[in-house]
Design a protein around this motif. Structure first.
Motif, PDB file in Angstrom:
ATOM      1  N   PRO A  82      -7.239   9.344  12.553  1.00  0.00           N
ATOM      2  CA  PRO A  82      -7.306   8.745  10.998  1.00  0.00           C
ATOM      3  C   PRO A  82      -5.906   8.418  10.660  1.00  0.00           C
ATOM      4  O   PRO A  82      -5.732   7.257   9.739  1.00  0.00           O
ATOM      5  N   GLN A  83      -5.105   8.903  11.083  1.00  0.00           N
ATOM      6  CA  GLN A  83      -3.536   8.621  10.526  1.00  0.00           C
ATOM      7  C   GLN A  83      -3.111   7.117  11.075  1.00  0.00           C
ATOM      8  O   GLN A  83      -1.969   6.995  10.575  1.00  0.00           O
TER       9      GLN A  83
ATOM     10  N   ILE B 170      -4.574  -0.308   9.174  1.00  0.00           N
ATOM     11  CA  ILE B 170      -5.168   1.114   9.385  1.00  0.00           C
ATOM     12  C   ILE B 170      -4.876   1.474  10.716  1.00  0.00           C
ATOM     13  O   ILE B 170      -4.640   2.774  11.149  1.00  0.00           O
TER      14      ILE B 170
ATOM     15  N   MET C  27       0.760  -1.214   0.159  1.00  0.00           N
ATOM     16  CA  MET C  27       0.100   0.180  -0.008  1.00  0.00           C
ATOM     17  C   MET C  27       0.946   1.248   0.116  1.00  0.00           C
ATOM     18  O   MET C  27       0.508   2.281  -0.418  1.00  0.00           O
ATOM     19  N   HIS C  28       2.057   1.163   0.697  1.00  0.00           N
ATOM     20  CA  HIS C  28       2.885   2.372   0.840  1.00  0.00           C
ATOM     21  C   HIS C  28       3.676   2.455  -0.531  1.00  0.00           C
ATOM     22  O   HIS C  28       3.554   3.689  -0.952  1.00  0.00           O
TER      23      HIS C  28
ATOM     24  N   ILE D 121      -1.247   3.290   7.537  1.00  0.00           N
ATOM     25  CA  ILE D 121      -1.042   2.836   6.274  1.00  0.00           C
ATOM     26  C   ILE D 121       0.646   3.053   5.817  1.00  0.00           C
ATOM     27  O   ILE D 121       0.872   4.325   5.768  1.00  0.00           O
TER      28      ILE D 121
ATOM     29  N   ARG E 242       1.182   2.125  -3.851  1.00  0.00           N
ATOM     30  CA  ARG E 242      -0.072   2.910  -3.215  1.00  0.00           C
ATOM     31  C   ARG E 242      -1.413   2.565  -3.922  1.00  0.00           C
ATOM     32  O   ARG E 242      -2.099   3.102  -4.358  1.00  0.00           O
ATOM     33  N   PHE E 243      -1.707   1.076  -3.469  1.00  0.00           N
ATOM     34  CA  PHE E 243      -2.935   0.623  -3.705  1.00  0.00           C
ATOM     35  C   PHE E 243      -3.424  -0.492  -2.569  1.00  0.00           C
ATOM     36  O   PHE E 243      -2.514  -1.039  -2.131  1.00  0.00           O
ATOM     37  N   ALA E 244      -4.833  -0.333  -2.446  1.00  0.00           N
ATOM     38  CA  ALA E 244      -5.136  -1.168  -1.274  1.00  0.00           C
ATOM     39  C   ALA E 244      -5.305  -2.580  -2.045  1.00  0.00           C
ATOM     40  O   ALA E 244      -6.331  -2.707  -2.781  1.00  0.00           O
TER      41      ALA E 244
ATOM     42  N   PHE F  30      -6.505  -5.729   7.052  1.00  0.00           N
ATOM     43  CA  PHE F  30      -6.735  -4.284   6.612  1.00  0.00           C
ATOM     44  C   PHE F  30      -6.810  -3.356   7.947  1.00  0.00           C
ATOM     45  O   PHE F  30      -6.220  -2.347   7.979  1.00  0.00           O
TER      46      PHE F  30
ATOM     47  N   ARG G  41      -2.013  12.206   5.824  1.00  0.00           N
ATOM     48  CA  ARG G  41      -2.577  11.921   4.689  1.00  0.00           C
ATOM     49  C   ARG G  41      -1.481  11.604   3.754  1.00  0.00           C
ATOM     50  O   ARG G  41      -0.577  12.447   3.332  1.00  0.00           O
TER      51      ARG G  41
ATOM     52  N   GLU H 195       1.731   9.124   9.026  1.00  0.00           N
ATOM     53  CA  GLU H 195       2.007  10.450   9.014  1.00  0.00           C
ATOM     54  C   GLU H 195       1.029  11.234   8.276  1.00  0.00           C
ATOM     55  O   GLU H 195       1.179  12.142   7.417  1.00  0.00           O
TER      56      GLU H 195
END
Lengths: 239, 304, 326
Positions: free
Chosen positions: B295-296, B246, B26-27, B250, B30-32, B242, B303, B301
């Motif tokens: 949320p982070q 989270i 994901m990092h 991520i 860049r996709f789930a 997942f 968004r 870090e």
């Protein structure tokens, strides 16, 4: 040392940002590229560094054609590039940043990190600090040190003084100037025209993606041509 | 209560292993990746096959190791399955993700990953059958660690925890002590700059899949060893994994480790308050909670 | 002959209901660039709420309020909208794959709660005891199915017209602008998060409408109706039809639903008895292949959007563009 001939490049095929740009940078000299916003200055150094697709023209380093080779191979070819922003890895420590930069140069001497830290004492002091915690000026130092890690023949710097305090900006530009004494060739893009002209051996003015005029800084200043471009009074014909 | 906590830690270590690979993908890409959990089931079934092969070729290996139900053959099969699963992840990337990446945005990749998950899960079901399977038919009794409060643990689960911790430590050392590890982190943070400093992106992405697939295989095998191997284990684990990424934030590998434990423990502690049927909902509640409060994630870090 | 006609009526009704859901998803994915991994949650919320509000009293679980059908259906839409609003508020301001994960989580949790919460919605047995509207006047059988097909087609046309007007309105242009270039839209003083939230909720309400019709048609809904596969089927329908194109969405729905039922029939008819257990697996693999295959070979769908070409979304991280990732 660096010869760029008829370079045409851009992000989107068929929509070049640079058109037929040519320039020569003699060995161990500092050449500055200036020009208004959107002139394509950054695109020019990125194209030389292999980060923007080249559609036409050639880039030669000491006679060797390095046009459009992959960016990760540029470092080994002797070209170092210091981006304008985000030019260090914030999540790594200062020492890890330097070690990473050296990874591309397996031949580099073991003591290279120590040498770099001797040249940039502040980096030795902060070796274990996360690079994201450095000040703006320190970050530029680290970025330049990383670029120097593999003893490049040519170093491309994209607006190294952007966003720095006037003092830090002068320090960074002095540093760039000082590199030529060690035999490094420097190609510098700069917004800070006055400071850049003060230090450059030669200067190119770019506008609308094309060469305009070039010459030693003293001549350009005498012409008054620089001021004209920046004030936007005159639109010059392509050189 | 304490039994739930211990069970949570044991499952959590496996979720962590699964989440590490997922968070790396994901990092860096860049996709789930909703097909990541299928790599756990792929790894578990691959080990089942390798285990049979090794035990047949070298019968002495079929003996159990100490108090474990695990045999020498299965231990070797773990290594083989890690390689196989890592390689499978690479092949899937080459066949699908790399080509979708070249054409569309990140969300097309998410889309494609659901398709890949459907294909993998059901292909495994077609090949191996829909029923659950076990590595060993011998029953290994749980060890009573304490009578009051009653605390039971299977030796296999302790071994799983130990292996998971060793792998995490190894990964930590690689990331924090080797230039290869710096390169992985550098690509995650700023792929363009990493390239400028001579990092080969293609090769790095390859390593991410290999590492992620290998760790997923270990997680799947030990999950299968603790419970049973089924074709739907990927479907059941995708949300907990997942949730772990989270909770941890991520992209943060250390966050994924911690997140795995947090989710594992929460899912087991929830059994105290909720009927066990609701267990699959717990990861989602954790996601909601994290999104509300932080949320982070714990190590994120913001968004990214 | 009557058999064929009644099958066609049945098929068209179900396909039309699904087409409404696909158009709702199209507003998310095709017009706004939102990834909804839990279509089935909105669908289920619509179906369950409609049946609970409009049904006759049931022993053992909530519901049986006996609301008139239009009101009950409206309640279904509200339920789907509220659920979407909660998820949207929490995730739309974050990195875009959070929405994918959270919506997927909602769907899993929705199914899980419906299966377990006896007192809420009948658990695994589902919700029954629903009187279909006007059934006492029209009677059961083919005549009722024809009537309900007319209702469904009216809903389909209404949805199509409303959505077409919406995407051609200034709001629709805004959606497109945000999908193509978020920064530019932000510069115009529009809050992309809020616009996305509106689109997400509205699309989910449309999917809820499909769910409400579905529940009404069968007069029954259970956790089996809200399994994740329905989400994947609806995706396949959209991607085959071509995201961003409502007519394509409807065509894709009929195509995929036809292929799904035909493959199910063929497998049931021709596969050996011992393999019958695995027909589901084969069908799921086919759906997976359709999704992956379309993305690889025809990402614009069979009936692509004729307006602006969907471009890659720009990397807004403000970092160096990676060079060649091959």
């Amino acid at each position: 040392m660096l010869e760029v001939a008829g370079l045409t490049a851009g992000y989107v095929p068929g929509l070049p940002i640079l058109r037929q740009v040519s320039l020569t940078v003699p060995e161990a000299s500092l050449t500055a590229i200036i020009g208004p916003n959107g002139a394509g200055k950054s695109t020019l150094v990125k194209a030389v560094a292999g980060l923007v697709p080249v559609e036409g023209g050639t880039v030669r380093l000491a006679g060797r054609d390095i046009t459009g080779i992959r960016p990760d191979r540029m470092a080994r070819a002797g070209v170092a590039y210091v981006p304008q922003s985000d030019n260090i890895f914030r999540g790594l420590t200062v020492r890890q940043n330097l070690d990473l930069a050296l990874r591309a140069h397996p031949g580099a001497a073991r003591g290279r990190v120590a040498e770099l830290e001797a040249d940039f004492p502040v980096l030795a002091d902060k070796a274990r600090v996360r690079a994201g915690a450095l000040s703006g000026g320190q970050r530029q130092m680290l970025a330049v040190a990383m670029a120097l890690a593999g003893r490049p023949r040519l170093i491309l710097m994209d607006e190294p003084s952007a966003g720095l305090s006037p003092r830090a900006a002068e320090e960074v530009l002095d540093l760039a100037r000082g590199l030529t004494a060690r035999g490094v060739t420097v190609l510098l893009v700069e917004q800070n025209v006055k400071q850049a002209l003060k230090r450059a051996d030669h200067c190119y003015i770019l506008a609308e993606g094309r060469n305009q005029v070039d010459g030693p800084p003293a001549d350009l200043m005498a012409d008054g041509v620089v001021a004209k471009i920046y004030l936007g009074h005159t639109r010059m014909a392509p050189a | 209560m304490i039994q739930h906590l211990v069970d949570g830690i044991l499952v959590g270590s496996l979720l962590s292993l699964g989440a590490i690979g997922l968070t790396m993908v994901m990092h860096i890409l860049r996709f789930a990746n909703f097909s990541h959990a299928e790599l756990l089931s792929l790894g578990a079934y691959a080990a089942l096959v390798f285990d049979g092969v090794f035990a047949a070729i070298l019968p002495p290996l079929a003996a159990q190791i100490g108090p474990l139900s695990m045999t020498g053959a299965l231990a070797l099969a773990v290594l083989a399955s890690m390689a196989f699963t890592g390689a499978s992840a690479l092949v899937i990337d080459r066949l699908v993700f790399r080509r979708v990446r070249a054409k569309g945005g990140e969300l097309s990749m998410v889309f494609a990953s659901f398709g890949v998950a459907l294909i993998l899960r059901n292909a495994v079901g077609l090949i191996f059958g829909l029923h659950g399977q076990l590595y060993s038919k011998d029953i290994v009794f749980a060890v009573v660690l304490s009578r009051d409060p009653l605390l039971l643990v299977k030796p296999d689960q302790i071994a799983a925890l130990a292996v998971a911790l060793v792998l995490m430590l190894a990964l930590h050392l690689v990331l924090s002590r080797t230039t290869f590890g710096y390169a992985l982190r550098a690509v995650g943070e700023n792929p363009g700059l990493a390239q400028v400093h001579g990092v080969n992106l293609t090769a790095t992405i390859r390593w991410v899949w290999l590492i992620g697939g290998g760790l997923a295989a270990v997680a799947g095998i030990f999950y299968g060893l603790s419970y049973q191997i089924t074709p739907v284990m990927g479907r059941d684990l995708v949300l907990p994994i997942f949730a772990a990424t989270i909770v941890g934030g991520i992209g943060s590998i250390y966050g994924a480790v911690l997140g795995g434990f947090v989710v594992g423990i929460a899912q087991n502690l929830a059994l105290v308050a909720l009927p066990s049927g609701y267990s699959p909902s717990v990861p989602f509640l954790m996601i909601l909670l994290v999104l509300l409060i932080r949320p982070q994630g714990l190590f994120g870090e913001g968004r990214a | 002959m009557i058999g064929l006609i009644s099958y066609l009526v049945f098929f068209t009704t179900v396909a039309s209901i699904l087409a409404i859901a696909v158009m709702g998803l199209n507003l998310h994915w095709g017009f706004t660039g939102l990834f909804n991994g839990g279509v089935v949650a909105s669908f289920g919320a619509g179906a369950y709420a409609t049946l609970i509000l409009g049904g006759t009293p049931q022993a053992g679980h909530l519901g049986g309020y006996g609301w008139p059908w239009p009101l009950a259906l409206a309640g279904g839409l509200v339920a789907a909208g509220v659920l979407a609003w909660i998820v949207g508020v929490l995730t739309l301001r974050l990195r875009r794959d959070y929405l994918a994960i959270a919506t997927f989580g909602v769907a899993v949790t929705f199914e899980n709660v419906m299966r377990n919460a006896q007192g809420l919605a009948g658990g695994a047995q589902g919700v029954r005891g629903f009187e279909r509207p006007l059934q006492d006047v029209i009677g059961t059988g083919l005549s009722y199915n024809v009537f309900f097909l007319a209702v469904t087609l009216a809903a389909l046309i209404l949805t199509y017209v409303v959505l077409e007007r919406l995407v051609r309105s200034p709001f629709g242009r805004l959606l497109r602008a945000i999908r193509e270039d978020e920064e530019a839209a932000r510069a115009l003083g529009k809050s992309p998060t809020r616009v996305r939230l509106t689109s997400f909720v509205f699309g989910s309400v449309v999917i809820g409408l499909a769910g409400g019709l579905y529940g009404t048609f069968y007069a029954f809904v259970s956790p089996q109706d809200v399994l994740p596969i329905l989400t994947f089927q609806i995706w396949a329908m959209l991607i085959v039809g071509g995201a961003g194109n409502n007519r394509g969405a409807v065509a894709g729905t009929f195509l995929i639903w036809g292929a799904w039922t035909a493959s199910g029939w063929a497998l049931a008819r021709f596969a050996p008895v011992e393999a019958q257990l695995y027909t589901g697996s084969v069908q799921f693999i086919l759906i997976g292949l359709v999704i992956v295959g379309m993305l690889l070979w025809r990402p614009e769908g069979l009936f692509p959007e004729r307006l602006a070409p969907a471009s890659k979304t720009a990397d807004d991280r403000g970092k160096l563009e990676p060079g060649s990732v091959t």
